[in-house]
Enzyme design. Structure first.
Site, short mmCIF file in Angstrom:
data_model
loop_
_atom_site.label_atom_id
_atom_site.label_comp_id
_atom_site.label_asym_id
_atom_site.label_seq_id
_atom_site.Cartn_x
_atom_site.Cartn_y
_atom_site.Cartn_z
N CYS A 1 -3.13 -0.51 -4.29
CA CYS A 1 -3.64 0.66 -3.56
C CYS A 1 -4.46 1.54 -4.51
O CYS A 1 -4.25 1.54 -5.71
CB CYS A 1 -2.47 1.44 -2.99
SG CYS A 1 -2.93 2.94 -2.11
N CYS B 1 2.10 1.37 2.77
CA CYS B 1 1.19 2.47 2.47
C CYS B 1 -0.09 2.36 3.28
O CYS B 1 -0.27 3.02 4.30
CB CYS B 1 0.89 2.57 0.97
SG CYS B 1 -0.34 3.84 0.60
N HIS C 1 -5.74 6.21 -9.14
CA HIS C 1 -5.76 7.66 -9.41
C HIS C 1 -4.77 8.03 -10.51
O HIS C 1 -5.04 8.87 -11.35
CB HIS C 1 -5.40 8.45 -8.15
CG HIS C 1 -6.52 8.57 -7.16
ND1 HIS C 1 -7.61 9.37 -7.36
CD2 HIS C 1 -6.71 7.98 -5.95
CE1 HIS C 1 -8.42 9.29 -6.31
NE2 HIS C 1 -7.90 8.44 -5.45
N HIS D 1 3.22 1.01 -5.27
CA HIS D 1 4.03 1.71 -4.25
C HIS D 1 3.83 1.07 -2.88
O HIS D 1 4.03 1.71 -1.86
CB HIS D 1 3.64 3.19 -4.22
CG HIS D 1 2.22 3.39 -3.85
ND1 HIS D 1 1.20 3.22 -4.75
CD2 HIS D 1 1.64 3.69 -2.67
CE1 HIS D 1 0.04 3.41 -4.13
NE2 HIS D 1 0.28 3.69 -2.86
N SER E 1 -4.31 4.67 -4.90
CA SER E 1 -3.56 5.77 -5.51
C SER E 1 -3.08 5.43 -6.92
O SER E 1 -2.99 6.30 -7.78
CB SER E 1 -2.36 6.15 -4.63
OG SER E 1 -2.81 6.42 -3.33
ZN LIG Z 1 -1.10 3.77 -1.38
#
Ligand SMILES: [Zn+2]
Ligand SMILES: [Zn+2]
Length: 371
Positions: free
Chosen positions: A41, A169, A46, A63, A43
């Site tokens: 993902c 997610c 990030h 995650h 994120s």
């Molecule tokens: Zn995610």
């Protein structure tokens, strides 16, 4: 105690490094999960670059995962050994105010996501003799992890786990952004800004909600082509290019909703999204923003006189315990495309290659497969 492997971040800006991981047995309320797959993902990217810093490093990333419960600690009530589970990137304790009113995406236990420790403030994960933190208290960049039972959702065992991983997610976030976040309805015109792992599913959500026109906006030709596969009716390279065609196709009414699912939400993209919606238009902001960004510009008058709304949207405004199984039912019934989302699979050792493919727009969702 078991020894396994994990992709670990030691410093912001560095690649994920594959390390030997020592994992303690699950304590009270915790479960040991053997993962089948982990989604890559945005994120975690990030986190890697430091836009979304953890409280401390080293951190095990990941995650978005699904697997089988291999062992349970004392006092675990919701799952048993052998259960198939999806790991939810936001826990749902079921007891806090937000869980009680049906908004599990705002569960108070979500505050621990960037702390990345177990509920008792300690760690079960150890690398090079140090305690490791876990992205979203999950750490799915490892074939095994120990998490709180609040972070796992039991699913039916006929769903392939490598597909189920995606609903922890990206899929639920995207579909929920359309269906709950912006309340897309039958006959609506919807603009989706940014077609990655979340945006592709925002398109699917708009399609499921009965939107007539789904306008996908992304600078990448590959991403625009993928948008068409998931249900986009029109594609444009930028919001500026989409503005006049949306005006024409809606006879001046403009879009009912704009869903912001870009790499990073900025003031600029919020302004563009606001310009694409008309009276009563809803702008749902799902993509993460840099922690210290606080500048937004848009015509304030329109927000008031045309009753436009800008809404923050976490996990697509979804409740993991009801929406994760719902997504998998939609998949089983052929209404939600999951197979098509996985553009490429990787081994854990190839994880940095997977993220390079994401940065270069060569995948919609990369997935790490274990065994
Ligand atoms: Zn995610
Ligand atoms: Zn809660």
């Amino acid at each position: 105690m078991i020894t396994t492997q994990a992709a670990v971040l030691w410093d912001y800006g560095r690649d994920w490094e594959i390390e030997e991981l020592t994992l303690d047995d699950p304590k009270s309320g915790e479960v040991l999960v053997r993962l089948a797959a982990s989604g890559l993902c945005h994120s975690d990217e990030h986190v890697r670059i430091g836009d979304l810093p953890m409280e401390a490093l080293p951190t095990i990333g990941g995650h978005e995962g699904a697997g089988v419960v291999e062992a349970v600690g004392p006092d675990v009530r919701n799952v048993s050994e052998g259960d198939h589970v999806v790991l939810s990137f936001i826990p749902a304790c079921g007891r806090c105010h937000w869980c009680a009113i049906g908004r599990e995406n705002l569960c108070d236990k979500g505050a621990g996501a960037q702390v990345g420790l177990q509920s008792d403030g300690t760690s079960r994960h150890h690398v090079r003799g140090q305690d490791a933190r876990l992205m979203c208290m999950l750490g799915t960049f490892s074939p095994h992890t120990v998490v709180n039972e609040d972070s796992v959702v039991k699913i039916d065992d006929d769903i392939p786990l490598e597909k189920a991983a995606l609903v922890g997610c990206g899929v639920t976030t995207g579909v929920g952004t359309a269906v709950y976040g912006a309340e897309v309805g039958a006959g609506d015109t919807v603009a989706v800004l940014g077609i990655g792992g979340v945006g592709a599913n925002a398109i699917q959500g708009a399609r499921l909600a009965g939107a007539t026109r789904i306008i996908a906006i992304d600078p990448s030709p590959f991403n625009r082509e993928m948008a068409g596969k998931f249900g986009a009716t029109h594609t444009f390279a930028s919001a500026a290019e989409a503005l006049e065609p949306i005006n024409e196709m809606t006879r001046g009414a403009m879009a009912n909703a704009a869903l912001v699912t870009v790499d990073v939400t900025t003031g600029k993209v919020i302004g563009e999204a606001v310009s694409l919606v008309g009276k009563g238009g809803k702008v749902a902001l799902t993509a993460l923003a840099a922690f210290n960004d606080n500048q937004v510009e848009f015509p304030i008058f329109e927000l008031i006189a045309w009753e436009k709304q800008i809404r923050g949207c976490l996990f697509g405004h979804s409740s993991p315990r009801s929406d994760i199984p719902k997504m998998l039912s939609l998949y089983r019934d052929g209404k939600l495309m999951l197979d098509e989302l996985v553009t490429r699979t990787y081994t854990l050792e190839q994880i940095n290659e997977g993220y390079e493919d994401m940065r270069s727009h060569r995948n919609i969702r990369g997935v790490v497969l274990y065994d």
